[in-house]
Design a protein around this motif. Structure first.
Motif, PDB file in Angstrom:
ATOM      1  N   ILE A   1      80.549  15.869  25.768  1.00 46.28           N
ATOM      2  CA  ILE A   1      79.174  16.185  25.424  1.00 46.28           C
ATOM      3  C   ILE A   1      78.414  16.457  26.708  1.00 46.28           C
ATOM      4  CG2 ILE A   1      77.040  15.359  24.363  1.00 46.28           C
ATOM      5  CD1 ILE A   1      78.713  13.688  22.469  1.00 46.28           C
ATOM      6  N   ALA A   2      78.315  17.725  27.030  1.00 45.84           N
ATOM      7  CA  ALA A   2      77.560  18.174  28.200  1.00 45.84           C
ATOM      8  C   ALA A   2      77.320  19.656  27.964  1.00 45.84           C
ATOM      9  CB  ALA A   2      78.352  17.951  29.487  1.00 45.84           C
TER      10      ALA A   2
ATOM     11  N   GLU B   1      75.571  21.914  29.240  1.00 45.93           N
ATOM     12  CA  GLU B   1      75.549  22.822  30.399  1.00 45.93           C
ATOM     13  C   GLU B   1      75.609  21.982  31.669  1.00 45.93           C
ATOM     14  OE1 GLU B   1      71.860  24.877  30.465  1.00 45.93           O
ATOM     15  OE2 GLU B   1      70.691  23.067  30.156  1.00 45.93           O
ATOM     16  N   MET B   2      75.874  22.640  32.772  1.00 50.64           N
ATOM     17  CA  MET B   2      76.006  21.889  34.016  1.00 50.64           C
ATOM     18  C   MET B   2      74.700  21.190  34.391  1.00 50.64           C
ATOM     19  SD  MET B   2      78.563  23.985  36.531  1.00 50.64           S
ATOM     20  CE  MET B   2      77.822  25.579  36.280  1.00 50.64           C
ATOM     21  N   ASP B   3      73.573  21.806  34.056  1.00 41.86           N
ATOM     22  CA  ASP B   3      72.301  21.149  34.373  1.00 41.86           C
ATOM     23  C   ASP B   3      72.143  19.818  33.651  1.00 41.86           C
ATOM     24  OD1 ASP B   3      71.323  22.729  36.315  1.00 41.86           O
ATOM     25  OD2 ASP B   3      69.978  23.915  35.037  1.00 41.86           O
ATOM     26  N   ALA B   4      72.732  19.728  32.444  1.00 44.39           N
ATOM     27  CA  ALA B   4      72.648  18.445  31.729  1.00 44.39           C
ATOM     28  C   ALA B   4      73.320  17.354  32.555  1.00 44.39           C
ATOM     29  CB  ALA B   4      73.311  18.573  30.360  1.00 44.39           C
ATOM     30  N   ILE B   5      74.445  17.712  33.189  1.00 48.84           N
ATOM     31  CA  ILE B   5      75.153  16.738  34.034  1.00 48.84           C
ATOM     32  C   ILE B   5      74.314  16.447  35.281  1.00 48.84           C
ATOM     33  CG2 ILE B   5      77.305  16.233  35.228  1.00 48.84           C
ATOM     34  CD1 ILE B   5      78.709  18.310  33.510  1.00 48.84           C
ATOM     35  N   GLU B   6      73.785  17.525  35.859  1.00 46.82           N
ATOM     36  CA  GLU B   6      73.003  17.374  37.090  1.00 46.82           C
ATOM     37  C   GLU B   6      71.782  16.482  36.860  1.00 46.82           C
ATOM     38  OE1 GLU B   6      74.200  19.179  39.926  1.00 46.82           O
ATOM     39  OE2 GLU B   6      72.890  17.793  40.991  1.00 46.82           O
ATOM     40  N   PHE B   7      71.063  16.706  35.751  1.00 42.91           N
ATOM     41  CA  PHE B   7      69.842  15.921  35.507  1.00 42.91           C
ATOM     42  C   PHE B   7      70.181  14.459  35.212  1.00 42.91           C
ATOM     43  CE2 PHE B   7      67.677  20.087  33.966  1.00 42.91           C
ATOM     44  CZ  PHE B   7      67.539  20.478  35.287  1.00 42.91           C
ATOM     45  N   ALA B   8      71.328  14.243  34.530  1.00 43.63           N
ATOM     46  CA  ALA B   8      71.746  12.855  34.287  1.00 43.63           C
ATOM     47  C   ALA B   8      72.010  12.166  35.620  1.00 43.63           C
ATOM     48  CB  ALA B   8      72.997  12.826  33.417  1.00 43.63           C
TER      49      ALA B   8
ATOM     50  N   SER C   1      70.691   7.417  32.965  1.00 43.05           N
ATOM     51  CA  SER C   1      70.196   8.666  32.417  1.00 43.05           C
ATOM     52  C   SER C   1      69.647   8.472  31.005  1.00 43.05           C
ATOM     53  CB  SER C   1      71.335   9.676  32.398  1.00 43.05           C
ATOM     54  OG  SER C   1      70.957  10.766  31.619  1.00 43.05           O
ATOM     55  N   SER C   2      68.495   9.086  30.738  1.00 43.51           N
ATOM     56  CA  SER C   2      67.942   8.981  29.380  1.00 43.51           C
ATOM     57  C   SER C   2      68.636   9.960  28.438  1.00 43.51           C
ATOM     58  CB  SER C   2      66.433   9.240  29.414  1.00 43.51           C
ATOM     59  OG  SER C   2      66.199  10.473  30.041  1.00 43.51           O
ATOM     60  N   GLU C   3      69.220  10.995  29.003  1.00 42.02           N
ATOM     61  CA  GLU C   3      70.024  11.907  28.173  1.00 42.02           C
ATOM     62  C   GLU C   3      71.428  11.953  28.744  1.00 42.02           C
ATOM     63  OE1 GLU C   3      68.197  15.670  26.917  1.00 42.02           O
ATOM     64  OE2 GLU C   3      66.359  14.888  27.817  1.00 42.02           O
ATOM     65  N   PRO C   4      72.210  10.910  28.454  1.00 44.59           N
ATOM     66  CA  PRO C   4      73.528  10.807  29.093  1.00 44.59           C
ATOM     67  C   PRO C   4      74.484  11.902  28.648  1.00 44.59           C
ATOM     68  CG  PRO C   4      73.237   9.079  27.441  1.00 44.59           C
ATOM     69  CD  PRO C   4      71.929   9.788  27.554  1.00 44.59           C
ATOM     70  N   VAL C   5      75.406  12.192  29.530  1.00 44.13           N
ATOM     71  CA  VAL C   5      76.498  13.097  29.176  1.00 44.13           C
ATOM     72  C   VAL C   5      77.736  12.222  29.031  1.00 44.13           C
ATOM     73  CG1 VAL C   5      75.579  15.192  30.185  1.00 44.13           C
ATOM     74  CG2 VAL C   5      76.759  13.559  31.653  1.00 44.13           C
ATOM     75  N   MET C   6      78.674  12.645  28.178  1.00 42.89           N
ATOM     76  CA  MET C   6      79.785  11.731  27.931  1.00 42.89           C
ATOM     77  C   MET C   6      81.077  12.408  27.498  1.00 42.89           C
ATOM     78  SD  MET C   6      78.296   9.840  24.536  1.00 42.89           S
ATOM     79  CE  MET C   6      76.562   9.766  24.937  1.00 42.89           C
TER      80      MET C   6
END
Lengths: 392, 514
Positions: free
Chosen positions: B349-350, B352-359, B369-374
Motif C-alpha cells: 500500500i503505497a 506513489e513514491m510521494d506517499a512513501i516520502e511524506f510518511a 506517519s499519519s498516513e502510513p505506507v505498508m
C-alpha cells in the motif's frame, strides 16, 4: 562607532590569578599564550631565570595547565583503562605520572594523576573514555584552581620558612594539605625541572596571598619568577619530553604515524603490560615484540654548538640518515652539549653524527659532531629524590 | 564443574542457528542460548492472541540456497515455497502485479521498460551475489587474500561489460526516485519497486545512499527478488535449522538470557571464555559467538571496560534506530480487498513514491506517519496452523515509525498509529475494521524490547554505505573476529547484513573453522 565594546573579546588571552604580580615583574613584556592564558616566555632574561632554578628557586605559573577531577565509583576503572600504567596501585595523597594512547597505541598526551593534569585540553577524550561507565563524573577544574610550580634547591627551605610544617618529610610524588588564610593549600612534590621542587595548588581567590607569602619567605633565598624558555632548558637537562617537540599529540596529528608511541618516546616504564587491558595495549604489544622503529635518545654531542633541528647520520660523510634532533642546548649546569633525538633503533649501537647548522655573524655554517648516547638524565641531583632534601 | 563447550552461541535468530548448525556439523560441541522461549529471533512465530500466530519477518526472499544445500535443510523439512506475486494496491482495484518477472496492470511502455530493467538488475545482482557469502578483508594490510578478494570483486563487475559497468557505477548510489522516474510512468509500479530498496532502513525514495544496493541484495535469493513463505510458514525454516543442528549433537537452551560474556583478564591480556546467564548460571567454552546485535554485544554483554576507547565510541555511534513497525491483526474472517479474489499475495500500500516520502518526513522529525505506507500479507492463507479454522492473520510492515518517537511511545500514540493503519487498510479492504478480534502493534521500541534487538532495527544497524562490508559493524570487528580473542560476531550487524539470508552466520562459521 561600533556598539560592540570589544569585538575581539573572545580572542583576548585570559589572565591567571597571579597576573598582577607577574606582569609587574615581566620587564621585557615577553608574553605568549598557553591554553588561552597570557603566559610568560621570560621575565627578564631566560638564562638568568634558568640559573635561578638551578641555584636558588623560582616560580612558574602552571595555572593554564588543564586540570580535571574525575570522581565516582567507576572513576578508577575508567582511568585505568585509559592510561597505560596500572593506577589501581596508587595510594591516597600520591601522584603518578602517566600517558594515554589511541587504540593504535599512539600517544595522545602525558599527565599526572592526583586530580588529572595535562598540558592540553583533554575533555573530549576523557568523555569518550568515560562512555559506558555508569558512575563517573568529570569536572574541568582548569579555571578554578590556581597553580604555581616552585622549583629549585632552596624551594624546601622557603616553604618551611613560609610555615608549611614538616614539608621536608614530603616524598617525591607525595601530596600534603595545609591550611592557608582560611582556605586550603595543596602541595605536591612534583615538577618539570628534574630538581628539588614543588607544585602549589590553591583557590584563585587566595592566589595573590600565596604569591606574597611565598615571595616574602623567599626574599633571602633568591626567589624569582621564570618563564617558558627557562622551563624548556631545565626540562631538557632532566630528559623530560615536551609536546610539539618530542611528540606530536596523536589526536592532533594528521599524517599517519607522524605521532609517536610511548615505547618510542622511551616511556616503556609507563606501559604496564601486566595490566590485562588498557587502551592501545594490543598495538603496543605488537610494537614491543617487533621492536620500535625509532627511539627517543639522550645525546652528548661534541663541541658547544647546540644541535638544534639537526639531522643525524651514521657516518661523518652523511651517507645514511638515521634520525633527527628534537631538542638541543648547551647545558650550563652539566657543561655539555646535550640533545634529545629520535633515532632509528637499529642504528643506536653504531656511530651517530650530527650535522649542526649554525649562524656566526650572519654566516651560515655547518659542521659534523660526534654524538654519544647517554643512558641517564643529564641532570639528576641527589636532593631531587632525597627526603628530607637537606638544607641549601 | 561447569561443562566445557567448543563454542557457545548467543542468540538463536536464524543467523545464530545457521552458525551453530555449521559448527555442529563439523563436530564441534555447541551450545546455543536463546533468551526467548521460541527460536528464530525476528523470524520466530509467536502467539499474539489465543490461537493466532505471527512472526515479525513474514516472508523470505533471499535465504541462501548454498546454506540450504550445505546443511541439507531439505532433509529436515525445509521447502522454500512458491514465489509470491507482489501486488501494488490501488483504491479502485486497478492493481499492479509483478509475477514471474513480468508486470501487469500498467501501460505497454512500462511493461517493456520493466523487462529491460529487470534483466539489467538481475545481471547486477548476479555479479554481486558471490560476495555476500564471503568475508570482506580489512583495507590496508595488503595481504594476498585482501588483494585477491578485491581483485575478484573488480573482475566480476568488469565482467559485466563496459556499458553495464558504467551504468552500475552510475546508478549505484542513486535515490530510488531518480531510478524509477528514469524508467517508469506508473506511480504504483514506481512505489512498489522502490519499496524493497527502502524497507527496514532510514531512507525514502529521495534519499541517496544504498537503495539500489539493497534492491540488488534482495535479488540474490533463489526467486530473484520475489518473496516467498516457506512451507509451514517461517517456522518451516526455523524448525529445519534447529533440527539440523540438534541432529548434529548441538544443545539448545531457550529462556536462557545471557547477562554477560565472561572475559578472562590476565597478564596475557583478555580472552572470552564463557557466558553468565541472567540467572547466574555459567557456561564455559573455547569461543563465544554473539549473534546478538553489535551494540548489545559490546556495550551490554562484554562491557566497555574490556574494549578500547575509540572502538567503543564507534560501536556506540552505529546507526541502529528502526523505522518499521509491525501490525498483527486477528481476523474473524477473510477480508475483502477491492479487486482481489484471494488476498494470498504480498500487497503493498503505497499509491506513489510521494506517499512513501511524506510518511518518511513525519518519521524523521520523530512522529509516526499519519498516513502510513505498508506491506501486507495474510500468512494464514498459506499456513493454516497460524489461525483457528475460518479465521485469519493479517501481518503488515508499517513505514515509517520511529524508534524514538517525540514524546515517547505512549499508549495513546500507539493506539493512534494502529487506528491510522487500520483506517488505511479499510480503504483497500472495506469492512476489515469489523473483522478485527485483536490487534497487536509492535513499534520499533516494542520490537527492541520483545526481540532484544537494539533500536528494534531489522538489520541490527542501518544497512548503509558507511556501515557496509569491511565497515560492518565497524573496522576491527568486520571479519567476524573481534578485538577480544575468542569472541566472534555472527549477527545481521555484520556483512552481508540483514534480511532472512543467513550470510553472517555462514561467514562467521567459515572464519571459525578456517
Amino acid at each position: 562607532m561600533s556598539k560592540i565594546k570589544d569585538p575581539f573579546a573572545g580572542e583576548r588571552l585570559k589572565e591567571t590569578p597571579f597576573h598582577p604580580r607577574q606582569s609587574a615583574l615581566n620587564l621585557r613584556n615577553a608574553w605568549s599564550s598557553w591554553n588561552g592564558y597570557l603566559f610568560a616566555d621570560c621575565y627578564y632574561e631566560a638564562e638568568y631565570e634558568y640559573f635561578c632554578i638551578r641555584n636558588q628557586c623560582g616560580t612558574y605559573d602552571i595555572t593554564p595547565m588543564q586540570k580535571y577531577e574525575i570522581s565516582g565509583a567507576d572513576a578508577e576503572a575508567m582511568l585505568n583503562r585509559m592510561v597505560t600504567r596500572d593506577i589501581s596501585k596508587l595510594r591516597k595523597n600520591r601522584v603518578t605520572y602517566v600517558c594515554w594512547c589511541t587504540d593504535e597505541g599512539r600517544m595522545i598526551d602525558d599527565g599526572t594523576i592526583f586530580m588529572l593534569t595535562c598540558g592540553s585540553p583533554s575533555l573530549a577524550w576523557l568523555r569518550k573514555s568515560s562512555f559506558g561507565y555508569k558512575d563517573v563524573t568529570i569536572k574541568d577544574l582548569s579555571d578554578t584552581v590556581a597553580a604555581l610550580s616552585f622549583q629549585g634547591p632552596t624551594s624546601c627551605e622557603v616553604l618551611k620558612k613560609m610555615g608549611l610544617s614538616k614539608i621536608d618529610t614530603l616524598k617525591p610524588f607525595g601530596i600534603k594539605h595545609f591550611k592557608f588564610k582560611g582556605g586550603k593549600l595543596m602541595v605536591s612534590r612534583t615538577g618539570f625541572t628534574g630538581d628539588l621542587g614543588y607544585e602549589l595548588w590553591i583557590d584563585p581567590k587566595l592566589a595573590l596571598d600565596l604569591w606574597d607569602a611565598l615571595y616574602a619567605a623567599g626574599e633571602d633565598f633568591g626567589i624569582q619568577p621564570y618563564g617558558e624558555t627557562a622551563t624548556n632548558m631545565a626540562r631538557l637537562e632532566a630528559g623530560f619530553i615536551m609536546p610539539e617537540m618530542e611528540f606530536n599529540e596523536a589526536l592532533k596529528t594528521i599524517h599517519f604515524q607522524h605521532d609517536q608511541t610511548p615505547l618510542e618516546l622511551d616511556l616503556g616504564w609507563l606501559v604496564d603490560f601486566k595490566k590485562p587491558h588498557f587502551n592501545g595495549r594490543n598495538a603496543l604489544l605488537r610494537e614491543k615484540e617487533k621492536g620500535t622503529e625509532y627511539m627517543l635518545t639522550k645525546l652528548d654531542i661534541q663541541g658547544n654548538k647546540p644541535a638544534e633541528e639537526s639531522f643525524l647520520y651514521s657516518d661523518k660523510a652523511c651517507t645514511k640518515q638515521i634520525g633527527y634532533v628534537t631538542s638541543a642546548m648547551w647545558s650550563p649546569v652539566v657543561k655539555a652539549n646535550i640533545a634529545l633525538a629520535m633515532i632509528k633503533t637499529k642504528h643506536l649501537d653504531g656511530d651517530i653524527w650530527a650535522e649542526i647548522n649554525y649562524v656566526k655573524e650572519l654566516r651560515q655554517l655547518s659542521k659534523m659532531a660526534k654524538c654519544t648516547v647517554m643512558k641517564k638524565p643529564f641532570w639528576a641531583p641527589a636532593r631531587a629524590k632525597a627526603t628530607p632534601p637537606g638544607p641549601y | 564443574m561447569t561443562k566445557q563447550y567448543d563454542t557457545i552461541i548467543i542468540g538463536a535468530g536464524h543467523n545464530g542457528l545457521v552458525c551453530a548448525a555449521y559448527l555442529a556439523k563439523k563436530g564441534q560441541k555447541v551450545l546455543l542460548l536463546e533468551a526467548a522461549d521460541t527460536l528464530g529471533g525476528l523470524a520466530s512465530t509467536r502467539e499474539f492472541h489465543p490461537g493466532f500466530k505471527a512472526s515479525v519477518a513474514h516472508t523470505i526472499n533471499q535465504f541462501s540456497s548454498k546454506i540450504v544445500g550445505d546443511l541439507n535443510l531439505a532433509a529436515y523439512g525445509f521447502k522454500s515455497g512458491k514465489p509470491m506475486q507482489s501486488v501494488g494496491l490501488s483504491e479502485d482495484g486497478q492493481h499492479v502485479s509483478i509475477a514471474n518477472g513480468k508486470v501487469t496492470g500498467v501501460g505497454q511502455s512500462d511493461i517493456d521498460a520493466f523487462a529491460r530493467y529487470t534483466k539489467m538488475m538481475q545481471r547486477y545482482a548476479k555479479a554481486m551475489a558471490g560476495f555476500s557469502l564471503q568475508t570482506i578483508p580489512p583495507i590496508g594490510n595488503n595481504s594476498f587474500s585482501e588483494v585477491l578478494t578485491f581483485a575478484k570483486m573488480g573482475l566480476k563487475i568488469r565482467g559485466l561489460g563496459r556499458e553495464d559497468m558504467r551504468e552500475l557505477l552510475r546508478i549505484i548510489s542513486l535515490p530510488a526516485r531518480d531510478l524509477m522516474d528514469e524508467n517508469f510512468d506508473n506511480p504504483i509500479l514506481k512505489a512498489m519497486l522502490s519499496w524493497d530498496g527502502l524497507i527496514g532502513s532510514k531512507m525514502a525514495p529521495r534519499s541517496p545512499n544504498n537503495t539500489v544496493l539493497m534492491m540488488l541484495f534482495r535479488m540474490i535469493g533463489e526467486h530473484r527478488g520475489a518473496h516467498a513463505l516457506p512451507v509451514g510458514g517461517m517456522d518451516g525454516l526455523i524448525n529445519a535449522l534447529s533440527n539440523a543442528l540438534t541432529s548434529s549433537g548441538a544443545e539448545i537452551r531457550t529462556s536462557a538470557p545471557v547477562g554477560q560474556v565472561l572475559v578472562n583478564r590476565s597478564k596475557n591480556g583478555l580472552s572470552a571464555v564463557g557466558v553468565i546467564l541472567q540467572n547466574g548460571e555459567e557456561f564455559k567454552a573455547q569461543r563465544i559467538v554473539s549473534a546478538v546485535d553489535p551494540k548489545q554485544t559490546f556495550l551490554d554483554l562484554v562491557g566497555v571496560d574490556n574494549l578500547e576507547i575509540e572502538f567503543t565510541n564507534r560501536i556506540n555511534r552505529l546507526r541502529s534506530d528502526g523505522y518499521v513497525a509491525k501490525l498483527h491483526l486477528a481476523l474473524d474472517g477473510l477480508p475483502d480487498f477491492n479487486g482481489i479474489n484471494i488476498p494470498n499475495e504480498r500487497m503493498i500500500i503505497a499509491p506513489e513514491m510521494d506517499a512513501i516520502e511524506f510518511a518518511f518526513d513525519d518519521a524523521k522529525y520523530g512522529e509516526a506517519s499519519s498516513e502510513p505506507v505498508m506491506e501486507v500479507m495474510l500468512p494464514s492463507l498459506r499456513d493454516q496452523s497460524l489461525a483457528p479454522e475460518g479465521k485469519h492473520v493479517l501481518s503488515a510492515h508499517i513505514m515509517y515509525v520511529p524508534y524514538n518517537r517525540k514524546g515517547g511511545w505512549t499508549k495513546k500514540a500507539k493506539d493512534q498509529l494502529a487506528k491510522n493503519a487500520i483506517k488505511t487498510l479499510s480503504q483497500y479492504a472495506p469492512g476489515i475494521e469489523k473483522q478485527i478480534a485483536h490487534a497487536e502493534l509492535l513499534t520499533p521500541a516494542d520490537i527492541a524490547e520483545s526481540h532484544l534487538v537494539t533500536g528494534g532495527h531489522w538489520h541490527h544497524g542501518e544497512f548503509a554505505l558507511d556501515q557496509m562490508m569491511m565497515m560492518r559493524p565497524t573496522y576491527e570487528a568486520a571479519q567476524y573476529k573481534t578485538p577480544i580473542p575468542g569472541l566472534y560476531l555472527a549477527s545481521a550487524g555484520c556483512h552481508p547484513g540483514g534480511g532472512i539470508m543467513g550470510g553472517p552466520g555462514h561467514n562467521a562459521a567459515h572464519e571459525i573453522l578456517k
